[in-house]
Motif scaffolding. Structure first.
Motif, PDB file in Angstrom:
ATOM      1  N   ILE A  86       0.847  -1.190   0.000  1.00  0.00           N
ATOM      2  CA  ILE A  86       0.000   0.000   0.000  1.00  0.00           C
ATOM      3  C   ILE A  86       0.887   1.247   0.000  1.00  0.00           C
ATOM      4  CG2 ILE A  86      -1.898  -1.157   1.212  1.00  0.00           C
ATOM      5  CD1 ILE A  86      -0.979   0.536   3.711  1.00  0.00           C
ATOM      6  N   ASN A  87       0.255   2.386  -0.212  1.00  0.00           N
ATOM      7  CA  ASN A  87       0.936   3.688  -0.166  1.00  0.00           C
ATOM      8  C   ASN A  87       2.195   3.711  -1.034  1.00  0.00           C
ATOM      9  OD1 ASN A  87      -1.008   4.517   1.714  1.00  0.00           O
ATOM     10  ND2 ASN A  87       0.228   3.790   3.413  1.00  0.00           N
ATOM     11  N   ILE A  88       2.082   3.220  -2.246  1.00  0.00           N
ATOM     12  CA  ILE A  88       3.221   3.170  -3.163  1.00  0.00           C
ATOM     13  C   ILE A  88       3.463   4.577  -3.707  1.00  0.00           C
ATOM     14  CG2 ILE A  88       4.097   2.164  -5.296  1.00  0.00           C
ATOM     15  CD1 ILE A  88       2.078  -0.180  -4.647  1.00  0.00           C
ATOM     16  N   ARG A  89       4.702   5.055  -3.559  1.00  0.00           N
ATOM     17  CA  ARG A  89       5.027   6.410  -3.988  1.00  0.00           C
ATOM     18  C   ARG A  89       6.450   6.466  -4.522  1.00  0.00           C
ATOM     19  NH1 ARG A  89       4.796   4.698   1.122  1.00  0.00           N
ATOM     20  NH2 ARG A  89       6.227   5.546   2.624  1.00  0.00           N
ATOM     21  N   SER A  90       6.706   7.432  -5.373  1.00  0.00           N
ATOM     22  CA  SER A  90       8.019   7.594  -5.986  1.00  0.00           C
ATOM     23  C   SER A  90       9.010   8.157  -4.977  1.00  0.00           C
ATOM     24  CB  SER A  90       7.910   8.536  -7.176  1.00  0.00           C
ATOM     25  OG  SER A  90       9.184   8.767  -7.718  1.00  0.00           O
TER      26      SER A  90
ATOM     27  N   TRP B  97      -6.872  -5.115   8.218  1.00  0.00           N
ATOM     28  CA  TRP B  97      -5.532  -5.000   7.632  1.00  0.00           C
ATOM     29  C   TRP B  97      -4.614  -4.308   8.637  1.00  0.00           C
ATOM     30  CZ3 TRP B  97      -3.939  -7.368   3.329  1.00  0.00           C
ATOM     31  CH2 TRP B  97      -4.918  -7.807   2.419  1.00  0.00           C
ATOM     32  N   VAL B  98      -3.439  -4.887   8.894  1.00  0.00           N
ATOM     33  CA  VAL B  98      -2.470  -4.353   9.845  1.00  0.00           C
ATOM     34  C   VAL B  98      -1.163  -4.087   9.112  1.00  0.00           C
ATOM     35  CG1 VAL B  98      -1.146  -4.847  11.946  1.00  0.00           C
ATOM     36  CG2 VAL B  98      -3.507  -5.657  11.742  1.00  0.00           C
ATOM     37  N   THR B  99      -0.599  -2.892   9.277  1.00  0.00           N
ATOM     38  CA  THR B  99       0.687  -2.574   8.665  1.00  0.00           C
ATOM     39  C   THR B  99       1.781  -3.324   9.412  1.00  0.00           C
ATOM     40  OG1 THR B  99      -0.086  -0.382   8.015  1.00  0.00           O
ATOM     41  CG2 THR B  99       2.293  -0.721   8.058  1.00  0.00           C
ATOM     42  N   ILE B 100       2.539  -4.154   8.670  1.00  0.00           N
ATOM     43  CA  ILE B 100       3.609  -4.923   9.302  1.00  0.00           C
ATOM     44  C   ILE B 100       5.000  -4.428   8.906  1.00  0.00           C
ATOM     45  CG2 ILE B 100       2.229  -6.995   9.659  1.00  0.00           C
ATOM     46  CD1 ILE B 100       3.630  -8.182   7.150  1.00  0.00           C
ATOM     47  N   ARG B 101       5.118  -3.693   7.809  1.00  0.00           N
ATOM     48  CA  ARG B 101       6.390  -3.128   7.356  1.00  0.00           C
ATOM     49  C   ARG B 101       6.121  -1.742   6.781  1.00  0.00           C
ATOM     50  NH1 ARG B 101       8.657  -6.227  10.251  1.00  0.00           N
ATOM     51  NH2 ARG B 101       9.473  -8.233   9.631  1.00  0.00           N
ATOM     52  N   LYS B 102       6.888  -0.749   7.221  1.00  0.00           N
ATOM     53  CA  LYS B 102       6.726   0.626   6.728  1.00  0.00           C
ATOM     54  C   LYS B 102       7.969   1.065   5.956  1.00  0.00           C
ATOM     55  CE  LYS B 102       3.579   3.145   9.618  1.00  0.00           C
ATOM     56  NZ  LYS B 102       2.980   3.850   8.541  1.00  0.00           N
ATOM     57  N   ASN B 103       7.740   1.922   4.974  1.00  0.00           N
ATOM     58  CA  ASN B 103       8.818   2.576   4.218  1.00  0.00           C
ATOM     59  C   ASN B 103       9.841   1.613   3.618  1.00  0.00           C
ATOM     60  OD1 ASN B 103       7.784   5.206   4.632  1.00  0.00           O
ATOM     61  ND2 ASN B 103       8.657   5.208   6.687  1.00  0.00           N
ATOM     62  N   LYS B 104       9.377   0.551   3.019  1.00  0.00           N
ATOM     63  CA  LYS B 104      10.250  -0.367   2.294  1.00  0.00           C
ATOM     64  C   LYS B 104      10.503   0.229   0.909  1.00  0.00           C
ATOM     65  CE  LYS B 104      10.853  -3.194   5.518  1.00  0.00           C
ATOM     66  NZ  LYS B 104      12.215  -3.360   6.045  1.00  0.00           N
TER      67      LYS B 104
ATOM     68  N   THR C 185      16.169   4.998  -9.793  1.00  0.00           N
ATOM     69  CA  THR C 185      14.886   5.595  -9.465  1.00  0.00           C
ATOM     70  C   THR C 185      14.142   4.541  -8.671  1.00  0.00           C
ATOM     71  OG1 THR C 185      12.935   6.756 -10.292  1.00  0.00           O
ATOM     72  CG2 THR C 185      13.662   4.845 -11.556  1.00  0.00           C
ATOM     73  N   GLY C 186      13.231   4.954  -7.812  1.00  0.00           N
ATOM     74  CA  GLY C 186      12.627   3.944  -6.954  1.00  0.00           C
ATOM     75  C   GLY C 186      11.220   4.246  -6.498  1.00  0.00           C
ATOM     76  N   LYS C 187      10.710   3.277  -5.756  1.00  0.00           N
ATOM     77  CA  LYS C 187       9.383   3.368  -5.142  1.00  0.00           C
ATOM     78  C   LYS C 187       9.512   2.997  -3.670  1.00  0.00           C
ATOM     79  CE  LYS C 187       6.953   3.935  -9.012  1.00  0.00           C
ATOM     80  NZ  LYS C 187       5.709   3.500  -9.508  1.00  0.00           N
ATOM     81  N   LYS C 188       8.748   3.688  -2.846  1.00  0.00           N
ATOM     82  CA  LYS C 188       8.667   3.405  -1.422  1.00  0.00           C
ATOM     83  C   LYS C 188       7.252   2.907  -1.158  1.00  0.00           C
ATOM     84  CE  LYS C 188      10.977   5.923   1.448  1.00  0.00           C
ATOM     85  NZ  LYS C 188      11.532   6.907   2.375  1.00  0.00           N
ATOM     86  N   PHE C 189       7.089   1.989  -0.214  1.00  0.00           N
ATOM     87  CA  PHE C 189       5.770   1.409   0.046  1.00  0.00           C
ATOM     88  C   PHE C 189       5.706   0.807   1.445  1.00  0.00           C
ATOM     89  CE2 PHE C 189       8.524  -1.568  -2.116  1.00  0.00           C
ATOM     90  CZ  PHE C 189       8.449  -2.713  -1.327  1.00  0.00           C
ATOM     91  N   ASP C 190       4.498   0.516   1.869  1.00  0.00           N
ATOM     92  CA  ASP C 190       4.259  -0.182   3.130  1.00  0.00           C
ATOM     93  C   ASP C 190       3.669  -1.551   2.806  1.00  0.00           C
ATOM     94  OD1 ASP C 190       4.979   2.210   4.421  1.00  0.00           O
ATOM     95  OD2 ASP C 190       2.908   2.881   4.545  1.00  0.00           O
ATOM     96  N   VAL C 191       3.792  -2.488   3.731  1.00  0.00           N
ATOM     97  CA  VAL C 191       3.226  -3.823   3.572  1.00  0.00           C
ATOM     98  C   VAL C 191       2.211  -4.042   4.680  1.00  0.00           C
ATOM     99  CG1 VAL C 191       3.701  -6.309   3.511  1.00  0.00           C
ATOM    100  CG2 VAL C 191       5.360  -4.696   2.555  1.00  0.00           C
TER     101      VAL C 191
END
Length: 161
Positions: free
Chosen positions: A37-41, A139-146, A122-128
């Motif tokens: 989720i929250n996929i961003r450049s 839904w529970v966030t288990i990993r942030k800012n990967k 170039t990359g993408k940052k996201f949460d799991v």
């Protein structure tokens, strides 16, 4: 909104999301259902490892010309398959890419110059998130800012003394 569902292992059913609209992939494993989720450049950045170097005393021109193969760089402990990550970020994180390293720099008379080349990414940052039935919102966030980075070119750094 576009959602890609990727199932691996035991069957599972994707639950609708009520709080996140930027959902790119979900994956069922033998114990749980996970999604990005929250996929961003992240924009671009230069790598830290020198991939080519030229140095010498001026008056001269330093030149680097070669081709390198380099792959994607992923955060540790993402807890998703590379297939699910690839679907989420929009490129195949398992494949290497060929980049051409080509550049030159004039070294002034009496100076010693060093030209170094690094991979540009170039990359993408996201949460799991993980689906846990029976708790509020499920839904529970288990990993942030990967992060996932793919090579796009070359950065050069020049120094002289």
């Amino acid at each position: 909104m576009s959602m890609t569902l990727i199932a691996v292992g035991a069957s599972a059913e994707a639950a609708p999301s009520t709080k996140n609209t930027n959902v790119a992939s979900a994956e069922a494993t033998t114990s749980s259902l996970k999604r990005m989720i929250n996929i961003r450049s992240t924009g671009t950045k230069c790598g830290k490892t020198v991939i080519a170097e030229a140095s010498g005393r001026g008056r001269m021109t330093l030149r680097i010309d070669e081709t390198r193969s380099t792959g994607s760089v992923l955060s540790k402990n993402i807890e998703l398959s590379k297939g699910a990550i690839s679907a989420g970020v929009g490129w195949d994180v398992t494949k290497s890419r060929s980049i051409t390293v080509s550049g030159s720099k004039e070294v002034p008379p009496g100076k010693y110059g060093t030209l170094k080349a690094y991979v540009k990414y170039t990359g993408k940052k996201f949460d799991v998130e993980e689906f846990r039935h029976g708790i509020p919102d499920d839904w529970v966030t288990i990993r942030k800012n990967k992060t996932a980075y793919r090579p796009i070119g070359v950065c050069f750094k020049y120094s002289e003394r």
